[in-house]
Design a protein around this motif. Structure first.
Motif, short mmCIF file in Angstrom:
data_model
loop_
_atom_site.label_atom_id
_atom_site.label_comp_id
_atom_site.label_asym_id
_atom_site.label_seq_id
_atom_site.Cartn_x
_atom_site.Cartn_y
_atom_site.Cartn_z
N ALA A 85 0.83 -1.21 0.00
CA ALA A 85 0.00 0.00 0.00
C ALA A 85 0.86 1.26 0.00
O ALA A 85 0.54 2.24 -0.68
CB ALA A 85 -0.94 0.00 1.20
N GLY A 134 0.63 3.93 -3.02
CA GLY A 134 0.42 5.36 -2.80
C GLY A 134 1.51 6.20 -3.44
O GLY A 134 1.22 7.21 -4.08
N ASP A 179 -8.38 -2.92 8.84
CA ASP A 179 -8.26 -2.69 7.40
C ASP A 179 -7.84 -1.26 7.06
O ASP A 179 -7.23 -1.03 6.02
CB ASP A 179 -9.58 -3.03 6.69
N ASP A 180 -8.13 -0.31 7.95
CA ASP A 180 -7.74 1.07 7.64
C ASP A 180 -6.23 1.31 7.72
O ASP A 180 -5.74 2.36 7.30
CB ASP A 180 -8.51 2.08 8.50
N ILE A 213 -4.23 -0.13 5.82
CA ILE A 213 -3.87 -0.10 4.40
C ILE A 213 -4.03 1.31 3.85
O ILE A 213 -3.12 1.84 3.18
CB ILE A 213 -4.72 -1.11 3.59
N GLN A 214 -5.15 1.93 4.12
CA GLN A 214 -5.39 3.30 3.63
C GLN A 214 -4.37 4.27 4.22
O GLN A 214 -3.86 5.15 3.50
CB GLN A 214 -6.80 3.75 3.97
N SER A 215 -4.05 4.14 5.49
CA SER A 215 -3.07 5.02 6.12
C SER A 215 -1.70 4.87 5.47
O SER A 215 -0.99 5.86 5.25
CB SER A 215 -2.97 4.72 7.62
N GLU A 240 -1.11 3.82 2.38
CA GLU A 240 -1.19 4.36 1.03
C GLU A 240 -1.08 5.90 1.05
O GLU A 240 -0.36 6.50 0.25
CB GLU A 240 -2.50 3.93 0.36
N GLU A 241 -1.76 6.52 2.01
CA GLU A 241 -1.69 7.98 2.14
C GLU A 241 -0.28 8.44 2.48
O GLU A 241 0.20 9.44 1.94
CB GLU A 241 -2.68 8.45 3.20
N LYS A 266 1.89 8.27 -0.65
CA LYS A 266 1.55 9.37 -1.56
C LYS A 266 2.13 10.70 -1.05
O LYS A 266 2.73 11.46 -1.81
CB LYS A 266 0.03 9.48 -1.69
#
Length: 155
Positions: A23, A27, A133-134, A136-138, A140-141, A144
């Protein structure tokens, strides 16, 4: 325009930690930064030359017994003196997958980063407790954000 390089140094002993690093890479690659080369390498195989050729580094480790993984510690042991003078001010970010609180791991890494004189581009990302699961989003951010910052020369 000269390309820049983001090195992601990771120890991923589990499927979930591997997903987190993927992730981060996603990102960074999806940051729409055309001249940034994103390289992911295992901590045990990353060399001082890899660091010397990087414009920024993201460090990923699981928390092991309240400390960073042995693989990340080995990385630091091998690259510390060979890069010390040439990479002062290197922008970096830290991601810790902590089953507990991650503070021991964070303190140990920050102590080494202080000695290297690397500049943390943001506060460490601590993914604590049971798997969520969050994470993964963290990750990826973070990938980025660091990619954009290195490309723009902000970090």
């Amino acid at each position: 325009m000269t390309s820049k390089s983001l090195l992601i140094v990771a120890h991923t002993p589990s499927g979930n930690t591997d997903l987190m690093v993927k992730a981060i890479c996603t990102g960074a690659r999806e940051a729409q930064v055309n001249q940034l080369i994103v390289r992911r390498q295992a901590a045990l195989s990353t060399t001082a030359q890899d660091v010397l050729s990087a414009d920024g580094v993201i460090l990923f480790t699981p928390e092991n017994l309240g400390y960073m993984s042995g693989a990340l510690k080995d990385f630091f042991d091998r690259i510390y003196y060979p890069v010390l003078e040439q990479k002062q001010g290197l922008p970096c970010a830290v991601v810790i997958r902590a089953g507990h609180d991650g503070t021991g791991t964070q303190k140990a890494i920050e102590s080494i980063l202080t000695g290297l004189r690397w500049k943390q581009a943001q506060a460490p990302l601590l993914c604590r407790g049971v798997w969520r699961d969050d994470f993964i989003q963290s990750c990826e951010e973070l990938g980025k954000t660091i990619a954009v910052g290195i490309d723009a020369g902000i970090f």
